[in-house]
Design a protein around this motif. Sequence first.
Motif, short mmCIF file in Angstrom:
data_model
loop_
_atom_site.label_atom_id
_atom_site.label_comp_id
_atom_site.label_asym_id
_atom_site.label_seq_id
_atom_site.Cartn_x
_atom_site.Cartn_y
_atom_site.Cartn_z
N UNK A 237 -11.85 8.79 55.33
CA UNK A 237 -11.98 7.85 56.54
C UNK A 237 -10.53 7.55 56.87
N UNK A 238 -9.35 7.49 55.86
CA UNK A 238 -7.96 7.28 56.24
C UNK A 238 -7.63 8.52 57.18
N UNK A 239 -7.84 9.82 57.03
CA UNK A 239 -7.27 10.61 57.75
C UNK A 239 -8.13 10.41 59.27
N UNK A 240 -9.45 10.15 59.21
CA UNK A 240 -10.18 9.93 60.64
C UNK A 240 -9.26 8.76 61.30
N UNK A 241 -9.42 7.84 60.54
CA UNK A 241 -8.65 6.58 61.41
C UNK A 241 -7.29 6.86 61.78
N UNK A 242 -6.49 7.85 61.01
CA UNK A 242 -5.27 8.12 61.83
C UNK A 242 -5.17 9.07 62.81
N UNK A 243 -6.34 9.70 62.92
CA UNK A 243 -6.57 10.60 64.34
C UNK A 243 -7.00 9.70 65.30
N UNK A 244 -7.85 8.75 64.95
CA UNK A 244 -8.17 8.03 66.11
C UNK A 244 -7.25 7.26 66.56
N UNK A 245 -6.41 6.75 65.86
CA UNK A 245 -5.37 5.81 66.11
C UNK A 245 -4.27 6.61 67.17
N UNK A 246 -3.61 7.81 66.67
CA UNK A 246 -2.74 8.45 67.32
C UNK A 246 -3.56 8.86 68.74
#
Length: 209
Positions: free
Chosen positions: A36-45
């Motif tokens: 989840x943390x990685x996917x959220x980071x991807x979506x934020x960028x």
Amino acid sequence: MSHDYVSIIERESTALVDSLDHDPLIGSVIRGDASRAEYVGFLGATYHYLRWSGPLLAETAEGLRSSGRCPWLLAIVDAKTAEESPHDGWVLDDLRSCGVNVELVKAQPVPRAVDAYVQWSRTMAEEGSPAFLGAAFALEFMSMRRAKRAADNLRAHRAIPRIEEAVSFLEGHGDADVGHVEQLRAILRRVEDPQDRDAVALSASVLRA
């Protein structure tokens, strides 16, 4: 540059896709095993670069109007501006589905690489160049090749809570961008000025870098 300069842009776009497969963060999203943390980071960028797609197209159209170059492109770029402008909303919806406060994402510092891409593209647009179309092609090509795969893999792994409700950006771009790439390929082949062709190809290279 040769008449087949579009092939150069396609090679740059293919190299971009290959590099994403090997990126620790984006590669995990494509494989579907992102946390989840990685996917959220991807979506934020993604939000921080995607929110500029409409404005960069609009500035490209304005630069073309001011310079008088490629008048046949104006209606096309205006239409693409309207088409691309709402897409950052998909990313925000996906972040909300992941339980993220999107106002905090909006307030985060823009990644330096994104800022460099935006400022370079704006500079070219101000000069009246159609250069941004090269970056636009590479982005559409990237989505066509990997977005739907990523959405399918994320749903299959089910490693992220409510992931079925959080892939609208990937799903939408994977479905739509096949047609968009074909449209852009036809548009780029109509660009005749060698300087403009060089700038369009360079834009794709800068994006990949």
